[in-house]
Design an enzyme around this catalytic site. Structure first.
Site, short mmCIF file in Angstrom:
data_model
loop_
_atom_site.label_atom_id
_atom_site.label_comp_id
_atom_site.label_asym_id
_atom_site.label_seq_id
_atom_site.Cartn_x
_atom_site.Cartn_y
_atom_site.Cartn_z
N ARG A 46 31.85 45.99 37.64
CA ARG A 46 31.47 45.04 36.58
C ARG A 46 30.06 45.32 36.07
O ARG A 46 29.78 45.14 34.88
CB ARG A 46 31.56 43.60 37.10
CG ARG A 46 31.45 42.55 35.98
CD ARG A 46 31.38 41.14 36.49
NE ARG A 46 31.53 40.16 35.43
CZ ARG A 46 31.16 38.89 35.51
NH1 ARG A 46 30.59 38.44 36.63
NH2 ARG A 46 31.32 38.07 34.49
N SER A 100 31.13 37.69 29.12
CA SER A 100 31.95 38.33 30.13
C SER A 100 32.55 37.20 30.95
O SER A 100 31.83 36.40 31.55
CB SER A 100 31.11 39.25 31.03
OG SER A 100 31.91 39.83 32.04
N SER A 101 33.87 37.10 30.95
CA SER A 101 34.56 35.94 31.53
C SER A 101 34.35 35.85 33.03
O SER A 101 34.02 36.84 33.71
CB SER A 101 36.06 36.01 31.23
OG SER A 101 36.30 36.04 29.85
N GLN A 102 34.57 34.67 33.57
CA GLN A 102 34.50 34.44 35.01
C GLN A 102 35.53 35.32 35.71
O GLN A 102 36.72 35.27 35.39
CB GLN A 102 34.77 32.97 35.31
CG GLN A 102 34.69 32.61 36.77
CD GLN A 102 34.96 31.12 36.99
OE1 GLN A 102 35.24 30.38 36.06
NE2 GLN A 102 34.87 30.69 38.24
N PRO A 103 35.12 36.15 36.67
CA PRO A 103 36.05 37.09 37.29
C PRO A 103 37.30 36.44 37.90
O PRO A 103 38.40 36.99 37.79
CB PRO A 103 35.20 37.78 38.35
CG PRO A 103 33.83 37.75 37.77
CD PRO A 103 33.73 36.42 37.09
#
Length: 369
Positions: A46, A100-103
């Site tokens: 990431r 960047s979205s929450q994993p």
């Protein structure tokens, strides 16, 4: 990984340990049980896709970067990258444009795409257990909202980059994402364009996944889907999973997942054929954004409802149809229904949300449909 962009930390022990801890947390939440998705999260770094991000402070936004000369600030950057949270990655004139979205939410959405259904069908054809269809070479996925490119990299790792198409509105977003994907060894088709229009050149798609909030489902996505395709998209603070029954007639239907979901809204290019308002027309002020619905007054609503995420979902879903008071009455009468009791039906040019059943008494036309 084929290379490391200038200024970006290599994938050494601290980043590997941080990534392993993030995966452990996601698994503890009941996700990444599929070893193939787990491998994607393990092997796609990431931090390569989030070389910097912005943190809100009382005085504005602070930028944290992996290339900061201060080791303490670099450590803060890395800690944030591998924390299970969304990150503000692109600002324009003080406005948040991309994240960047929450994993863990990414893991949920990727699992809910159910790409294994396509993989199993392909395997059955190849072993002669089902009629072979030469046009089906794999699970073809369209992603709306490229963002950093991290989600496209996870899809490419699992499905092969040749089966992944990702679209975002601005070259300022797609250009860096394309470079980061290449640095990670992935080369999906990255398109700069209006996500609401899809990408007809690469259609049909077996899966469409959106990482931006919608007021309604763009009909172009359904028209560009294969029969039986699955569309997963954020809508009204939830995630709707639609099965496409007839792409030619633009028909699809499905239910919401139980998972709450808050995303940056889908951005679209202005319609060049739209007529500007008459200069003498009175200005129509918009209602307060936090209230939702016509006559968006919060007066007389119980605190328990205002604090309940399920009620907020219902208010958002019915914003153009019910007042907050009407939504509260329904919510109370229906025993505080969770998201999974709701669904959406798309039929030609119209689409509506419903409670419990598409043919039931509680249905609401979605805005713009």
């Amino acid at each position: 990984m084929s290379g490391t962009p200038s200024g970006q930390q290599p994938d050494h022990e601290p980043t590997a340990a941080a990534r392993a801890e993030l995966i452990r947390q996601i698994r503890a939440g009941g996700h990444l049980g599929d070893p193939r998705w787990r491998a994607a999260f393990q092997e796609v770094p990431r931090h390569l896709f989030v070389p910097y991000y912005f943190v809100a402070t009382p005085r504005g936004y602070e930028r944290l970067s992996g290339s900061d000369p201060d080791p303490a600030r670099r450590a803060r950057w890395l800690e944030g990258v591998y924390t299970d949270g969304a990150l503000a990655t692109y600002m324009r004139d003080g406005e948040l444009v991309s994240t960047s979205s929450q994993p863990s939410l990414m893991a949920i959405m990727l699992e809910e795409l159910r790409v294994e259904e396509i993989e199993a069908a392909k395997e059955a054809r190849e072993t002669g257990e089902a009629e072979k269809q030469p046009s089906d070479t794999g699970c073809r996925v369209l992603e709306i909202g490229t963002g950093t490119g991290y989600n496209a990299a996870l899809l490419s790792h699992r499905l092969g980059a040749e089966h992944v198409t990702t679209v975002d509105l601005d070259e300022e977003i797609t250009g860096p994402a394309r470079d980061r994907l290449a640095a990670a060894g992935h080369h999906p088709t990255v398109v700069t364009g209006d996500g609401a229009r899809g990408c007809p050149e690469r259609a049909p798609y077996d899966r469409i996944i959106a990482t931006c909030a919608l007021p309604a489902v763009p009909p172009a996505w359904i028209a560009q889907s294969a029969p039986g395709a699955l569309i997963l998209a954020p809508l009204a603070t939830g995630l709707i999973a639609l099965r496409v029954t007839d792409p030619d007639a633009v028909r699809a239907e499905g239910r919401f997942l139980a998972t709450p979901a808050y995303f940056v809204p889908l951005r679209a290019r202005p319609d060049p054929t739209a007529q500007p308002p008459h200069p003498d027309a009175p200005e129509q002020p918009g209602p307060p954004a936090e209230c939702g619905g016509r006559h968006r007054s919060r007066h007389h609503l119980p605190r328990e409802a205002l604090r309940d995420d399920r009620f907020h979902f219902l208010r958002t879903l019915t914003a153009d149809t019910l007042t907050p008071q009407e939504a509260h009455t329904l919510w109370h009468q229906q025993n505080r229904p969770p998201r999974e009791r709701f669904g959406v039906t798309v039929h030609g040019t119209g689409q509506y949300a419903w409670l419990d059943s598409p043919e039931g008494p509680h249905r609401w036309v979605l805005p713009g449909s």
